[in-house]
Design a protein around this motif. Structure first.
Motif, PDB file in Angstrom:
ATOM      1  N   ASN A 144       0.830  -1.197   0.000  1.00 14.37           N
ATOM      2  CA  ASN A 144       0.000   0.000   0.000  1.00 14.37           C
ATOM      3  C   ASN A 144       0.870   1.255   0.000  1.00 14.37           C
ATOM      4  O   ASN A 144       1.955   1.280   0.579  1.00 14.37           O
ATOM      5  CB  ASN A 144      -0.912   0.011   1.225  1.00 14.37           C
ATOM      6  CG  ASN A 144      -1.913   1.151   1.178  1.00 14.37           C
ATOM      7  OD1 ASN A 144      -2.402   1.499   0.103  1.00 14.37           O
ATOM      8  ND2 ASN A 144      -2.222   1.731   2.325  1.00 14.37           N
ATOM      9  N   ASP A 145       0.391   2.283  -0.678  1.00 16.95           N
ATOM     10  CA  ASP A 145       1.080   3.571  -0.714  1.00 16.95           C
ATOM     11  C   ASP A 145       0.083   4.630  -0.236  1.00 16.95           C
ATOM     12  O   ASP A 145      -0.850   4.987  -0.960  1.00 16.95           O
ATOM     13  CB  ASP A 145       1.542   3.888  -2.135  1.00 16.95           C
ATOM     14  CG  ASP A 145       2.332   5.181  -2.218  1.00 16.95           C
ATOM     15  OD1 ASP A 145       2.310   5.950  -1.245  1.00 16.95           O
ATOM     16  OD2 ASP A 145       2.954   5.431  -3.268  1.00 16.95           O
ATOM     17  N   PRO A 146       0.257   5.149   0.968  1.00 15.08           N
ATOM     18  CA  PRO A 146      -0.705   6.103   1.522  1.00 15.08           C
ATOM     19  C   PRO A 146      -0.761   7.428   0.762  1.00 15.08           C
ATOM     20  O   PRO A 146      -1.689   8.214   0.965  1.00 15.08           O
ATOM     21  CB  PRO A 146      -0.208   6.315   2.963  1.00 15.08           C
ATOM     22  CG  PRO A 146       1.236   5.930   2.927  1.00 15.08           C
ATOM     23  CD  PRO A 146       1.351   4.844   1.913  1.00 15.08           C
ATOM     24  N   ASP A 147       0.221   7.679  -0.103  1.00 14.00           N
ATOM     25  CA  ASP A 147       0.228   8.913  -0.886  1.00 14.00           C
ATOM     26  C   ASP A 147      -0.702   8.842  -2.099  1.00 14.00           C
ATOM     27  O   ASP A 147      -0.966   9.860  -2.740  1.00 14.00           O
ATOM     28  CB  ASP A 147       1.644   9.239  -1.371  1.00 14.00           C
ATOM     29  CG  ASP A 147       2.568   9.651  -0.219  1.00 14.00           C
ATOM     30  OD1 ASP A 147       2.050  10.127   0.812  1.00 14.00           O
ATOM     31  OD2 ASP A 147       3.792   9.479  -0.359  1.00 14.00           O
ATOM     32  N   VAL A 148      -1.175   7.628  -2.424  1.00 13.33           N
ATOM     33  CA  VAL A 148      -2.100   7.479  -3.549  1.00 13.33           C
ATOM     34  C   VAL A 148      -3.506   7.844  -3.063  1.00 13.33           C
ATOM     35  O   VAL A 148      -4.080   7.157  -2.221  1.00 13.33           O
ATOM     36  CB  VAL A 148      -2.076   6.039  -4.110  1.00 13.33           C
ATOM     37  CG1 VAL A 148      -3.179   5.861  -5.160  1.00 13.33           C
ATOM     38  CG2 VAL A 148      -0.713   5.741  -4.727  1.00 13.33           C
ATOM     39  N   GLY A 149      -4.041   8.922  -3.605  1.00 11.83           N
ATOM     40  CA  GLY A 149      -5.358   9.385  -3.187  1.00 11.83           C
ATOM     41  C   GLY A 149      -6.464   9.025  -4.155  1.00 11.83           C
ATOM     42  O   GLY A 149      -7.643   9.253  -3.882  1.00 11.83           O
ATOM     43  N   ALA A 150      -6.084   8.447  -5.309  1.00 11.95           N
ATOM     44  CA  ALA A 150      -7.091   8.045  -6.296  1.00 11.95           C
ATOM     45  C   ALA A 150      -6.491   7.015  -7.231  1.00 11.95           C
ATOM     46  O   ALA A 150      -5.286   7.029  -7.508  1.00 11.95           O
ATOM     47  CB  ALA A 150      -7.587   9.255  -7.088  1.00 11.95           C
ATOM     48  N   VAL A 151      -7.334   6.104  -7.692  1.00  6.89           N
ATOM     49  CA  VAL A 151      -6.972   5.170  -8.760  1.00  6.89           C
ATOM     50  C   VAL A 151      -7.847   5.528  -9.956  1.00  6.89           C
ATOM     51  O   VAL A 151      -9.063   5.603  -9.851  1.00  6.89           O
ATOM     52  CB  VAL A 151      -7.217   3.708  -8.340  1.00  6.89           C
ATOM     53  CG1 VAL A 151      -7.104   2.776  -9.552  1.00  6.89           C
ATOM     54  CG2 VAL A 151      -6.226   3.294  -7.263  1.00  6.89           C
ATOM     55  N   LEU A 152      -7.198   5.784 -11.091  1.00  2.00           N
ATOM     56  CA  LEU A 152      -7.906   6.144 -12.320  1.00  2.00           C
ATOM     57  C   LEU A 152      -7.670   5.054 -13.355  1.00  2.00           C
ATOM     58  O   LEU A 152      -6.537   4.794 -13.746  1.00  2.00           O
ATOM     59  CB  LEU A 152      -7.410   7.493 -12.833  1.00  2.00           C
ATOM     60  CG  LEU A 152      -7.950   7.981 -14.174  1.00  2.00           C
ATOM     61  CD1 LEU A 152      -9.468   7.999 -14.189  1.00  2.00           C
ATOM     62  CD2 LEU A 152      -7.392   9.376 -14.490  1.00  2.00           C
ATOM     63  N   PHE A 153      -8.756   4.427 -13.789  1.00  5.06           N
ATOM     64  CA  PHE A 153      -8.670   3.274 -14.687  1.00  5.06           C
ATOM     65  C   PHE A 153      -9.179   3.662 -16.074  1.00  5.06           C
ATOM     66  O   PHE A 153     -10.286   4.162 -16.230  1.00  5.06           O
ATOM     67  CB  PHE A 153      -9.520   2.124 -14.136  1.00  5.06           C
ATOM     68  CG  PHE A 153      -9.201   0.773 -14.731  1.00  5.06           C
ATOM     69  CD1 PHE A 153      -8.436  -0.136 -14.034  1.00  5.06           C
ATOM     70  CD2 PHE A 153      -9.663   0.428 -15.989  1.00  5.06           C
ATOM     71  CE1 PHE A 153      -8.134  -1.386 -14.577  1.00  5.06           C
ATOM     72  CE2 PHE A 153      -9.368  -0.808 -16.544  1.00  5.06           C
ATOM     73  CZ  PHE A 153      -8.611  -1.722 -15.828  1.00  5.06           C
ATOM     74  N   GLY A 154      -8.331   3.428 -17.067  1.00  3.44           N
ATOM     75  CA  GLY A 154      -8.708   3.658 -18.457  1.00  3.44           C
ATOM     76  C   GLY A 154      -8.262   2.496 -19.323  1.00  3.44           C
ATOM     77  O   GLY A 154      -7.671   1.529 -18.828  1.00  3.44           O
ATOM     78  N   PHE A 155      -8.530   2.586 -20.619  1.00  9.53           N
ATOM     79  CA  PHE A 155      -8.128   1.503 -21.507  1.00  9.53           C
ATOM     80  C   PHE A 155      -6.610   1.381 -21.521  1.00  9.53           C
ATOM     81  O   PHE A 155      -5.900   2.386 -21.582  1.00  9.53           O
ATOM     82  CB  PHE A 155      -8.646   1.738 -22.927  1.00  9.53           C
ATOM     83  CG  PHE A 155      -8.391   0.572 -23.840  1.00  9.53           C
ATOM     84  CD1 PHE A 155      -9.169  -0.573 -23.743  1.00  9.53           C
ATOM     85  CD2 PHE A 155      -7.364   0.599 -24.773  1.00  9.53           C
ATOM     86  CE1 PHE A 155      -8.935  -1.665 -24.554  1.00  9.53           C
ATOM     87  CE2 PHE A 155      -7.120  -0.478 -25.590  1.00  9.53           C
ATOM     88  CZ  PHE A 155      -7.907  -1.613 -25.483  1.00  9.53           C
ATOM     89  N   ASP A 156      -6.114   0.149 -21.466  1.00 13.23           N
ATOM     90  CA  ASP A 156      -4.671  -0.076 -21.358  1.00 13.23           C
ATOM     91  C   ASP A 156      -4.290  -1.328 -22.130  1.00 13.23           C
ATOM     92  O   ASP A 156      -4.632  -2.445 -21.725  1.00 13.23           O
ATOM     93  CB  ASP A 156      -4.286  -0.223 -19.883  1.00 13.23           C
ATOM     94  CG  ASP A 156      -2.787  -0.183 -19.652  1.00 13.23           C
ATOM     95  OD1 ASP A 156      -2.024  -0.278 -20.641  1.00 13.23           O
ATOM     96  OD2 ASP A 156      -2.371  -0.055 -18.489  1.00 13.23           O
ATOM     97  N   LEU A 157      -3.578  -1.144 -23.233  1.00 12.24           N
ATOM     98  CA  LEU A 157      -3.112  -2.290 -24.021  1.00 12.24           C
ATOM     99  C   LEU A 157      -2.064  -3.099 -23.266  1.00 12.24           C
ATOM    100  O   LEU A 157      -1.799  -4.248 -23.612  1.00 12.24           O
ATOM    101  CB  LEU A 157      -2.521  -1.816 -25.353  1.00 12.24           C
ATOM    102  CG  LEU A 157      -3.514  -1.343 -26.409  1.00 12.24           C
ATOM    103  CD1 LEU A 157      -2.774  -0.707 -27.580  1.00 12.24           C
ATOM    104  CD2 LEU A 157      -4.388  -2.495 -26.896  1.00 12.24           C
TER     105      LEU A 157
END
Length: 292
Positions: A144-157
């Motif tokens: 875990n990384d407490p500095d990550v405040g959001a996960v943004l998921f998009g298309f990824d080849l």
């Protein structure tokens, strides 16, 4: 069926000031511009119509999309292009007012990274995690990384288990971490067929989390709110043109716009007939409007 007849083309065009145009399946298929599109867009511009290109494809930034338009010989400006990557960046910066000491973990491609950077948002992920885990013993390296405040998921080849594991870990260990997705399209058209889209990949993350993301592309209204606010659009004289009922047409309907479905992309005549989502009009191909 609300088929737009040829004798009504001129009246329809006159009733619209702004056309919101999906790209894949409406303007082009991959790198192939659909027949008659350049001429039709030139006609609409000559009549003083505003054209805005609205796409759920998050792989490119507006700047990159503009290069594609130019290469394909289609007139456009960066201000006329609204991709889901841009909508996501605007949401993070303007709606979430993302803290400067936090970063966004991105499962996606360069388009998202470029748009986040343009809004001054710190991010990680993208290409740096293209190297997948090689064996089970490496699972312990995902922490875990407490500095990550959001996960943004998009298309990824280049989607892989390492990216999914990191995204899952950040969201699982921190309920306050925002879960965002550029779109939820299950498929997209290319090469004369369809392939799994962002929504299909996204399910590998949302299912084990038992959590739905905030979707920022069509059919959600976030992107439309940005467009309407920027251009002060008259919704009664704006039309959403697309090839998908569950994204493009629903997007237009939720924003109280007129809607026009084209049959050059994902939706078949059989699907149109059976669907509960019905456009105001449908037409075989957008270029047909030039025959008025």
């Amino acid at each position: 069926m609300p088929f737009l007849e040829q004798e009504n083309y001129a009246q329809f065009i006159d009733s619209i000031d702004t056309f919101l145009l999906d790209c894949d399946g409406v303007i082009w298929h991959g790198t192939h511009v659909l027949d008659g599109i350049r001429e039709l867009l030139a006609l609409l511009r000559s009549k003083g119509k505003r054209l805005l290109f609205v796409t759920n494809n998050s792989t490119n930034s507006r700047k990159s999309y503009l290069k594609k338009f130019t290469k394909l010989g289609i007139e456009a400006s960066e201000d006329e292009i609204f991709g889901s990557a841009y909508a996501a960046a605007c949401y993070v910066s303007q709606i979430l007012k993302f803290p400067k000491d936090k970063k966004v973990y991105v499962c996606g491609m360069s388009g998202i990274a470029e748009e986040l950077a343009s809004e001054g948002i710190n991010y990680c992920g993208v290409d740096e995690d293209n190297d997948n885990l090689k064996e089970m013993s490496e699972m312990g390296t995902v922490k875990n990384d407490p500095d990550v405040g959001a996960v943004l998921f998009g298309f990824d080849l280049n989607i892989n288990y390492k990216k999914l594991a990191k995204a899952f870990t950040y969201l699982h260990h921190n309920p306050e971490c925002h879960f965002l997705a550029t779109n939820s399209d299950l498929t997209f058209p290319a090469g004369g067929t369809v392939y799994p889209g962002t929504g299909a990949l996204l399910s590998a993350l949302s299912a084990p989390l038992q959590r739905k993301p905030t979707v920022l592309g069509k059919p959600e209204k976030t992107m439309l709110d940005v467009i309407v606010a920027k251009y002060h659009l008259d919704r009664d004289r704006t039309c959403m043109v697309g090839d998908r009922l569950d994204t493009d047409i629903l997007f237009g309907q939720s924003g109280n716009l007129k809607t026009l479905l084209v049959m050059t992309g994902v939706t078949s005549h059989d699907q149109l007939e059976k669907s509960a989502i019905q456009p105001d009009y449908y037409i075989e191909k957008l270029a047909d409007l030039n025959n008025h």
